[in-house]
Design a protein around this motif. Structure first.
Motif, PDB file in Angstrom:
ATOM      1  N   LYS A  98       0.830  -1.209   0.000  1.00 59.62           N
ATOM      2  CA  LYS A  98       0.000   0.000   0.000  1.00 59.62           C
ATOM      3  C   LYS A  98       0.864   1.259   0.000  1.00 59.62           C
ATOM      4  CE  LYS A  98      -4.038  -2.019   2.266  1.00 59.62           C
ATOM      5  NZ  LYS A  98      -4.778  -2.152   3.543  1.00 59.62           N
ATOM      6  N   ASN A 102       1.173   4.007  -3.084  1.00 54.61           N
ATOM      7  CA  ASN A 102       0.888   5.432  -2.863  1.00 54.61           C
ATOM      8  C   ASN A 102       2.068   6.318  -3.247  1.00 54.61           C
ATOM      9  OD1 ASN A 102      -1.703   4.989  -1.923  1.00 54.61           O
ATOM     10  ND2 ASN A 102      -1.069   4.810   0.212  1.00 54.61           N
ATOM     11  N   SER A 106       2.042   8.936  -6.289  1.00 49.48           N
ATOM     12  CA  SER A 106       2.285  10.361  -6.026  1.00 49.48           C
ATOM     13  C   SER A 106       3.497  10.849  -6.806  1.00 49.48           C
ATOM     14  CB  SER A 106       2.476  10.620  -4.536  1.00 49.48           C
ATOM     15  OG  SER A 106       3.627   9.970  -4.062  1.00 49.48           O
TER      16      SER A 106
END
Length: 359
Positions: A98, A102, A106
């Motif tokens: 996870k 992310n 990003s």
């Protein structure tokens, strides 16, 4: 995200990290504070991803070890301990996955691909629907220019061809800004369909029209080398606004690239020289896009074409005025605030398209 897919992405990030590590210590980068700040920020983000990747690999090794114990060890107590350990490892792997996703997402958002960071040429053309399509080109132009203003981007009109009554048959914009313009606007390329009652419709019937949008990354001359002997140049008198001057001098320029048969016109400037420069910029972007699509076809990557013929049956988005709805057909997403969307509030849809692409 599948483990193999994640590992591939993490490997790419690690490679980027090593390349950035070498770049950031170069004297020419250190002396350029703007470039240095951008690279340093990228370096720190990639460093976090690489740290997670190393931890991820350690956890995968530990998982193999406990699986071996569970499969081969006959000791019940040992198996119970291995089961407990396996549960912890799987939790750790899930958490790392996870965090990694992310960070990768990003990072893509902020830096994107080389093309994503480029300024763009935006081309709007009327398709099926006659005068109503020309009016919709004008509406979409207004939508985009309001979005550009919110994003802090600056645009100039390179070429405009007026419609029969109102609106535009074609309009081309040169768009610049500090942030990744192409990374946001590339999703707008395709056929945009409108369903509404035209002002000229006396019986209140809903008509369907379509326009095409093409978003092309702007490229430098070192990226696309155009041989001037391959270009046919024509000059003519501008038919657009600009007072008496445009009707007296042949300042408008039409360039035809003979090998690709791509034609570009520019008539917005009073100077023929300036029109030529702008036309060359558009021509370069179109040639770049053509070559890019050819390469993608050669390596068998499935990809829809940027712009179709404007036929209403081939669409990426529908703007339905009676139902106050805009629908993107690629992600099956509808937003029930058409007025807000047409006032430039399109970032929500773009973010959803970005998310879909990254998934």
């Amino acid at each position: 995200m599948k483990k193999t897919s994640l590992i591939q992405k993490l490997e790419v990030s690690k490679k980027e990290f090593l390349e950035t590590s070498k770049l950031i210590i170069q004297p020419n980068i250190i002396s350029d504070q703007k470039k240095y700040r951008i690279l340093l920020k990228k370096y720190l983000t990639l460093e976090k991803i690489v740290f997670l990747y190393e931890e991820y690999k350690k956890q995968l090794v530990s998982l193999k070890e406990v699986d071996f114990i569970l499969k081969n060890d006959s000791d019940t107590e040992m198996k119970e301990l291995a089961n407990t350990e396996k549960y912890k490892i799987l939790e750790n792997l899930s958490s790392i996955e996870k965090k990694s996703y992310n960070l990768i997402f990003s990072s893509k958002e902020e830096y994107g691909t080389e093309d994503d960071r480029k300024a763009v040429i935006v081309e709007l053309r009327s398709g099926t629907g006659g005068d109503e399509a020309c009016l919709f080109v004008e509406d979409i132009l207004r939508m985009y220019t309001m979005y550009f203003k919110k994003s802090g981007w600056k645009y100039k009109i390179i070429h405009a061809q007026k419609g029969g009554i109102k609106g535009y048959k074609e309009i081309i914009l040169d768009l610049n800004g500090e942030q990744g313009i192409y990374g946001n606007l590339k999703f707008e390329s395709g056929v945009h369909r409108v369903q509404r009652i035209p002002k000229t419709e006396s019986q209140g019937r809903v008509h369907t029209s379509a326009i095409t949008v093409a978003v092309l990354p702007k490229v430098k001359d070192i990226e696309v080398n155009i041989n001037l002997s391959d270009i046919k140049k024509d000059t003519f008198r501008s038919s657009g606004s600009g007072g008496q001057h445009v009707n007296k001098t042949e300042s408008a320029v039409r360039l035809t690239h003979i090998p690709s048969k791509i034609t570009v016109e520019c008539q917005e400037e009073r100077s023929q020289h300036k029109n030529f420069e702008k036309a060359i910029s558009v021509l370069r972007s179109r040639i770049y896009q053509n070559e890019k699509e050819k390469r993608l076809r050669k390596i068998s990557i499935k990809r829809k074409s940027l712009v179709s013929t404007g036929d209403r049956s081939i669409k990426i988005r529908t703007y339905n005025y009676p139902k106050n709805r805009v629908t993107d057909h690629r992600i099956h997403k509808s937003i029930y605030n058409l007025a807000g969307f047409m006032n430039g509030n399109i970032q929500e849809m773009i973010n959803l398209l970005k998310l879909f692409e990254n998934k």
